[in-house]
Design a protein around this motif. Sequence first.
Motif, PDB file in Angstrom:
ATOM      1  N   LYS A 636     -28.021   7.593  47.736  1.00  0.00           N
ATOM      2  CA  LYS A 636     -28.195   8.023  49.004  1.00  0.00           C
ATOM      3  C   LYS A 636     -27.446   8.790  49.687  1.00  0.00           C
ATOM      4  N   ASP A 637     -27.553   9.977  50.258  1.00  0.00           N
ATOM      5  CA  ASP A 637     -26.658  10.726  51.150  1.00  0.00           C
ATOM      6  C   ASP A 637     -25.318  10.912  50.077  1.00  0.00           C
ATOM      7  N   THR A 638     -25.497  11.170  49.051  1.00  0.00           N
ATOM      8  CA  THR A 638     -24.280  11.970  48.058  1.00  0.00           C
ATOM      9  C   THR A 638     -24.448  12.962  47.523  1.00  0.00           C
ATOM     10  N   GLU A 639     -25.515  13.878  47.980  1.00  0.00           N
ATOM     11  CA  GLU A 639     -25.933  15.106  47.076  1.00  0.00           C
ATOM     12  C   GLU A 639     -24.701  16.048  47.547  1.00  0.00           C
ATOM     13  N   SER A 640     -24.605  17.049  46.538  1.00  0.00           N
ATOM     14  CA  SER A 640     -23.747  18.149  46.582  1.00  0.00           C
ATOM     15  C   SER A 640     -24.185  19.635  46.118  1.00  0.00           C
ATOM     16  N   CYS A 641     -23.603  19.958  45.074  1.00  0.00           N
ATOM     17  CA  CYS A 641     -23.923  21.238  44.476  1.00  0.00           C
ATOM     18  C   CYS A 641     -25.020  21.234  43.375  1.00  0.00           C
ATOM     19  N   GLN A 642     -24.739  20.143  42.788  1.00  0.00           N
ATOM     20  CA  GLN A 642     -25.668  20.118  41.415  1.00  0.00           C
ATOM     21  C   GLN A 642     -27.262  20.061  41.654  1.00  0.00           C
ATOM     22  N   PHE A 643     -27.812  20.816  40.968  1.00  0.00           N
ATOM     23  CA  PHE A 643     -29.436  20.707  40.853  1.00  0.00           C
ATOM     24  C   PHE A 643     -30.074  20.494  39.680  1.00  0.00           C
ATOM     25  N   PHE A 644     -31.181  20.319  39.620  1.00  0.00           N
ATOM     26  CA  PHE A 644     -31.951  19.951  38.385  1.00  0.00           C
ATOM     27  C   PHE A 644     -33.472  20.554  38.669  1.00  0.00           C
ATOM     28  N   ILE A 645     -34.069  21.100  37.509  1.00  0.00           N
ATOM     29  CA  ILE A 645     -35.351  21.492  37.373  1.00  0.00           C
ATOM     30  C   ILE A 645     -36.297  20.653  36.615  1.00  0.00           C
ATOM     31  N   THR A 646     -37.464  20.345  37.119  1.00  0.00           N
ATOM     32  CA  THR A 646     -38.259  19.153  36.233  1.00  0.00           C
ATOM     33  C   THR A 646     -39.138  20.244  35.443  1.00  0.00           C
ATOM     34  N   HIS A 647     -39.155  19.719  34.037  1.00  0.00           N
ATOM     35  CA  HIS A 647     -40.295  20.136  33.007  1.00  0.00           C
ATOM     36  C   HIS A 647     -41.555  19.976  33.191  1.00  0.00           C
TER      37      HIS A 647
END
Length: 686
Positions: A636-647
């Motif tokens: 929690k509260d450590t997001e940054s630049c990496q993203f993902f897309i779900t299949h």
Amino acid sequence: MTRSLRLWPLLLLLAACARTPRPSADLANKYHDATIRQIGTAQDERNTAALLPFLTNANPTYRREAALAFASVQAPAAVPGLIPLLRDADLSVRRAAAYALGQTGDSTAVDSLRGRLLKETDNAVRRYEHEALGRTVTRSSLPELWRVEALTDTARASALALGLSRAALRGLISPESIRRTVLVLNSPRLPERARLVAMVGLSRTRGYDADLARLAQETLLRVAQKDRSYAVRAAAATTLGKLAAIPAAPATASTVATPAAAGTVAAPATSGGVTPAGVLARLATKDPDYRVRLSAIRALPFDAETYSASRKAVFYALSHDRAPVALTAAEWLLAHAKGESGPALAALADGNKQASPRVRAALLQAAVRHASPAARPSLIETIQKRYAAAPTVYEKSFLLQALAEDPASFDLLKAEAFAAGQAPVVAGNALGALLTMRRQAEFPAARHADFAAAMRQALASGDVAQLGTAAEALTDAKLYPQAQPDDLAALRQAQAKLQLPREIEAWQGLQQALDKLEKAPKPTPTPVATAQQHPIDWAVVQGVPLGQQVRLRTSKGIILLELKPNEAPGAVASFVTLIGQHFYDNLYFHRVVPNFVAQGGDPRGDGNGSAPYNLRSEFGDLHYEEGSVGLASAGKDTESCQFFITHTPTPHLDGRYPIFAQVVGGMDVVHKLEIGDQILGIELVK
């Protein structure tokens, strides 16, 4: 023919316009309202005291927004203020309050949620409340999920499905909760999402005995073959695989005709002679959706009685034109092949020229693992030659995993891990391969000291990926039965050199190792960055209208995303700003898990990179569906630049990872993405 050709440019233009509608300037997001911005700022700052007064504001819009803010803040202190909103006259406020209580997960809300469920008349609110109950019950209060109401109609069955699933995803199950979930799945006209979450709950449930396994199996066999939703069929296949290893109980009235509440349909008494192994083999080769096929392949049994039929399905899948299916088949052989010839498996890698590098590497790894000692040297030599000629760091990383199967490759792996100027992807995977090799029973005792020296070198390297691998090794009691003072000192020295918040994930890995080795009574809190280090840029947020699309250009084609500024303003502002800086240009998709996610946006290219700042988690009232775009995090509260897309729909991610966009075009491209595919550029659709 000539007329058709002349029409193609016009048809393509029309198709492009249909795929990329421009957002209307009139569709302003909600943060043009100064009060809602104030609420959003308090949410981002985790300022509970500033948010609480809005829960009693005269304007229902602000009451709702404050409740939704607490779904992200998750402060137990807000529970007494949220509970009265369950009786609010405004439906949207009641839904938001129930959602926030579930997100907070405080068990003190159980009685209030149960009481409201007995009185709530709106079906949508009831679903929110039941889902919240599933997120707040304890092991002792689990029965409250089905005490609140009988299954007298589809709406109530849907609500119970949500509650049971949320409890199961938290590991809270009982024989009765399993029975109730099976009964829910047999309710007539159950909506797709209710069927899916119930099935996902079963797929993640442990503790089946023979009677419960048989009861569930009857329903699973039907659902896996006949459900209209590919996602439900895939989840049913996964659960069938888990139940296949449980010895079947004899059919009795008590195991099949479990008492059902009014309006439900009991599980069918027999399966008509259909076996889980047979159904899984058929799904693996014949289901029209590739995601069901690969779920079935993963679930195929591998005992002596069923191995032959499973093997046939797996070898058929190896030639599938979809890389994820072929990869899953290769990984099944890697894990379960029995009596297969190493050279024969290697020949599969050579013979299938259309297979992706990852599939060929997995087959080569299976070949080494299952080869005789006499056949191994030539296989390793083949892999080494391919490694030297591999054109990308990602293909090299696949082959490093294959080399890890034979201790004779130790020196090569170590050299690659610490070579001067080595690419992070290769260096990290080489060290990970060394750890995999060390855990093998046949790893020679004469090289134990060499492995320990490699881990000390990794701790001294400062590389975040290598630090994580070394920390993992040091906490493995089989490798290091006793913590040594020098190792503890090296862990602390490495941790002290890390730059926060950019390298927070490496910091966590090292601290978890220290806590375990020093037998800390409770985990050390993570030093999460505050809002002050990177506040939300509200000017950027206000410049993103509802419906704003983003064109993600990849080496496999174009993907269109629609941003969600109302639900994730901080994430959207960060993403838009990074796009303007061309941050993502020429980065890669470094992680692809078939029938789960494709992940990219890491400047290092190996999953360990970050922007110079962290974001606070924003858990809007959204669900992970096919094509949802979320932010990766280390907590929690450590997001940054990496993203993902779900299949595929992934309910177990709901409320745990922020969703900031949705694929609205090019989903076929998402399904084709593989590790090493490139992000050519990202731009806003004007």
